[in-house]
Design an enzyme around this catalytic site. Structure first.
Site, PDB file in Angstrom:
ATOM      1  N   LYS A 147       5.211   9.263   8.777  1.00 43.22           N
ATOM      2  CA  LYS A 147       5.114   8.732  10.154  1.00 43.22           C
ATOM      3  C   LYS A 147       6.171   9.108  11.197  1.00 43.22           C
ATOM      4  CE  LYS A 147       2.645   4.739   8.104  1.00 43.22           C
ATOM      5  NZ  LYS A 147       1.349   4.577   8.454  1.00 43.22           N
ATOM      6  N   TYR A 159       0.750  -1.244   0.119  1.00 44.27           N
ATOM      7  CA  TYR A 159       0.100   0.215   0.090  1.00 44.27           C
ATOM      8  C   TYR A 159       0.969   1.207   0.003  1.00 44.27           C
ATOM      9  CZ  TYR A 159      -3.398   3.458   1.669  1.00 44.27           C
ATOM     10  OH  TYR A 159      -4.207   4.589   2.002  1.00 44.27           O
ATOM     11  N   ASP A 212       9.368   2.732  -0.776  1.00 39.32           N
ATOM     12  CA  ASP A 212       8.192   3.468   0.084  1.00 39.32           C
ATOM     13  C   ASP A 212       8.906   2.999   1.427  1.00 39.32           C
ATOM     14  OD1 ASP A 212       4.624   3.634   0.066  1.00 39.32           O
ATOM     15  OD2 ASP A 212       6.225   3.947   1.640  1.00 39.32           O
TER      16      ASP A 212
HETATM   17  P1  KE4 Z   1      -0.845   8.525   4.640  1.00 40.00           P
HETATM   18  O1  KE4 Z   1      -1.285   9.182   3.470  1.00 40.00           O
HETATM   19  O2  KE4 Z   1      -1.519   7.557   5.362  1.00 40.00           O
HETATM   20  O3  KE4 Z   1       0.088   9.126   5.470  1.00 40.00           O
HETATM   21  O4  KE4 Z   1       0.473   7.306   4.137  1.00 40.00           O
HETATM   22  C1  KE4 Z   1       0.031   6.433   2.966  1.00 40.00           C
HETATM   23  C2  KE4 Z   1       1.112   5.432   3.267  1.00 40.00           C
HETATM   24  C3  KE4 Z   1       1.943   5.164   2.228  1.00 40.00           C
HETATM   25  N1  KE4 Z   1       3.008   4.110   2.397  1.00 40.00           N
HETATM   26  C4  KE4 Z   1       2.773   3.180   3.333  1.00 40.00           C
HETATM   27  C5  KE4 Z   1       3.979   1.988   3.337  1.00 40.00           C
HETATM   28  C6  KE4 Z   1       1.959   3.088   4.403  1.00 40.00           C
HETATM   29  O5  KE4 Z   1       1.819   2.176   5.311  1.00 40.00           O
HETATM   30  C7  KE4 Z   1       0.823   4.372   4.307  1.00 40.00           C
HETATM   31  C8  KE4 Z   1      -0.072   4.316   5.194  1.00 40.00           C
HETATM   32  N2  KE4 Z   1      -0.249   3.281   6.070  1.00 40.00           N
HETATM   33  C9  KE4 Z   1      -1.545   3.036   7.060  1.00 40.00           C
HETATM   34  C10 KE4 Z   1      -1.346   1.713   7.878  1.00 40.00           C
HETATM   35  N3  KE4 Z   1      -1.151   0.510   6.996  1.00 40.00           N
HETATM   36  C11 KE4 Z   1      -1.867   4.214   7.502  1.00 40.00           C
HETATM   37  C12 KE4 Z   1      -3.291   3.785   8.417  1.00 40.00           C
HETATM   38  C13 KE4 Z   1      -4.256   4.294   7.974  1.00 40.00           C
HETATM   39  O6  KE4 Z   1      -4.517   4.476   6.721  1.00 40.00           O
HETATM   40  O7  KE4 Z   1      -5.282   4.807   8.737  1.00 40.00           O
END
Ligand code: KE4
Length: 436
Positions: A274, A146, A241
């Site tokens: 993060k 993701y 990523d």
């Molecule tokens: P954000 O747009 O949520 O800040 O980041 C997206 C993203 C991009 N790349 C990786 C590897 C990620 O894990 C994420 C976001 N992670 C999720 C948890 N699996 C955030 C939690 C959520 O979606 O509420």
């Protein structure tokens, strides 16, 4: 049914009236595991307290950012001081330079970077940059990984969507994803075939180095090596990523771990988030100067953001990075995480429950499977009903893990040995209910 005295239920009922699903991000809704989300009233250190005042040991930590635990004094003080100087200017500040320099010092493959407000924004822009820099359209991603919810990347995502069993999001027109090749993670043969067929059209390959959106699946060294070699051979950009793994699995991110196994290994672009924001809305993407200078205002690839490099968020990120680069921080955090996964594995063995776990730095994952999966299809063999029993058994004992079996877990420096021991003891009890 008598009115619930549980304040979480009451808040969820009220939230559902005004916010779709009652949450501002789908995974928080507990849809995969059932039951009522815990509404956080406050958090401190390794814990948070819900609307009922119930305390939980927190292994989500905002899905990774809270590597120091909640409310670390040095971070809190830095945020309070920055906020008093102004929330947002829409103009450059010295602190953005300091944070960029700090990140580049930790991740040597980053010669230049840009700060943005979310991992989605960073990943989306990295894709655009790869396409702009190469003049090509195709992007390779992997099933189960993701990279945020940008249209072109919302294809067989492993976080959220996979949990809902919809591997492709509604609202994404077919023409938007026609250039996105979705391959099987860790499948070298398929990767080589894709490059043999499309290599000259591939702008970039984006991957999670350790797939935290499949709970915890490592890219094999051979797969990582081939991703690097094939991108180099065909003039495509390797985009790492590290939104989840950056400054979490190691100070230098997963790329510093793989560079030990593959001398000289480095991606062309890295996406971060993060931890570098310490819990505030801050992410980044960066890499080779020649690529980054394609960005506006220097080059033809446009990207912008009202709150990019926000002064309060940069203060939070800087204070966090300064704490985690202290000597011994990662050694201690890694040992603590290993104690947790080792203890959980021993407890599962004791109860004859099929279980396997893995961890790196302050990130861990586990599966109710006999051996670690290597790709999305193998992860999908997990029985969600058994995971849900484990999830709710732990929740009832004040242990808060991700409400979805496809999500990773996170340990902070605030988790004590007693917290780890209590978690293992709670899991031992719950494993009894999972005995085959
Ligand atoms: P954000 O747009 O949520 O800040 O980041 C997206 C993203 C991009 N790349 C990786 C590897 C990620 O894990 C994420 C976001 N992670 C999720 C948890 N699996 C955030 C939690 C959520 O979606 O509420």
């Amino acid at each position: 049914m008598p009115p619930s005295t549980d304040l979480n239920d009451a808040l969820m009922a009220r939230a559902r009236q005004i916010i779709p699903g009652g949450v501002n991000s789908p995974v928080r809704a507990f849809r995969a595991v059932g039951g009522t989300p815990r509404f956080v009233r406050r958090a401190q250190g390794a814990y948070f307290w819900d609307a009922n005042g119930q305390r939980y040991i927190d292994y989500i930590g905002s899905w990774g950012p809270m590597i120091l635990g909640h409310g670390h004094p040095a971070v809190l003080e830095a945020v309070q001081r920055a906020a008093a100087e102004g929330f947002s200017f829409g103009a450059p500040t010295e602190r953005e330079i300091e944070l960029a320099e700090e990140i580049a010092a930790l991740v040597p493959s980053i010669e230049m970077l840009r700060l943005v407000s979310s991992g989605t924004e960073a990943g989306m822009t990295a894709i655009r940059l790869a396409r702009g820099a190469t003049g090509r359209s195709k992007i390779v991603k992997f099933e189960g990984c993701y990279h945020g919810h940008a249209d072109a990347l919302l294809v067989k995502a492993g976080s959220g969507l996979a949990t809902f069993g919809h591997p492709t999001s509604a609202g994404v027109p077919p023409e938007v994803v026609q250039h996105t090749l979705v391959l099987e993670y860790n499948n070298v043969a398929q990767l080589e075939e894709a490059f043999a067929l499309h290599g000259q059209d591939i702008a970039g390959l984006i991957m999670e180095p350790i797939a935290g959106n499949m709970n915890f699946v490592r890219a094999t060294v051979e797969f990582t090596r081939r991703c690097r070699e094939l991108c180099t051979q065909h003039g495509a950009l390797l985009i790492y990523d590290e939104v989840m793994t950056g400054c979490r699995v190691a100070l230098g991110g997963a790329q510093s771990v793989y560079a030990k196994a593959i001398p000289g290994f480095a991606p062309d672009l890295t996406v971060l988030g993060k931890v570098i924001g310490g819990g505030m809305p801050l992410a980044a993407f960066g890499g080779k100067r020649a690529v980054m200078e394609q960005l506006a205002p220097l080059g033809p690839v446009y990207q912008a953001g009202t709150l990019s490099g926000n002064p309060v968020a940069t203060a939070c990120g800087l204070a966090t990075l300064r704490e985690i680069k202290r000597p011994g921080f990662f050694e201690s955090l890694s040992a603590k995480t290993r104690r947790l996964t080792g203890g959980l594995s021993a407890a599962a063995r004791q109860a004859s429950v099929p279980f396997c776990a893995d961890c790196e730095g302050g990130m861990f994952g586990f599966f109710l499977l006999p051996k670690l999966p290597q790709n999305y299809g193998q992860v999908m063999q997990s029985e969600s009903s058994r995971f849900n029993t484990l999830f709710h058994g732990l929740l009832a004992r004040g242990i808060y893990i991700a409400p979805a079996l496809y999500e990773a877990g996170f340990v902070s420096s605030a988790h004590s040995d007693e917290d780890i021991a209590a978690t293992i003891a709670a899991a031992s009890e719950v494993f009894q209910a999972l005995r085959l």
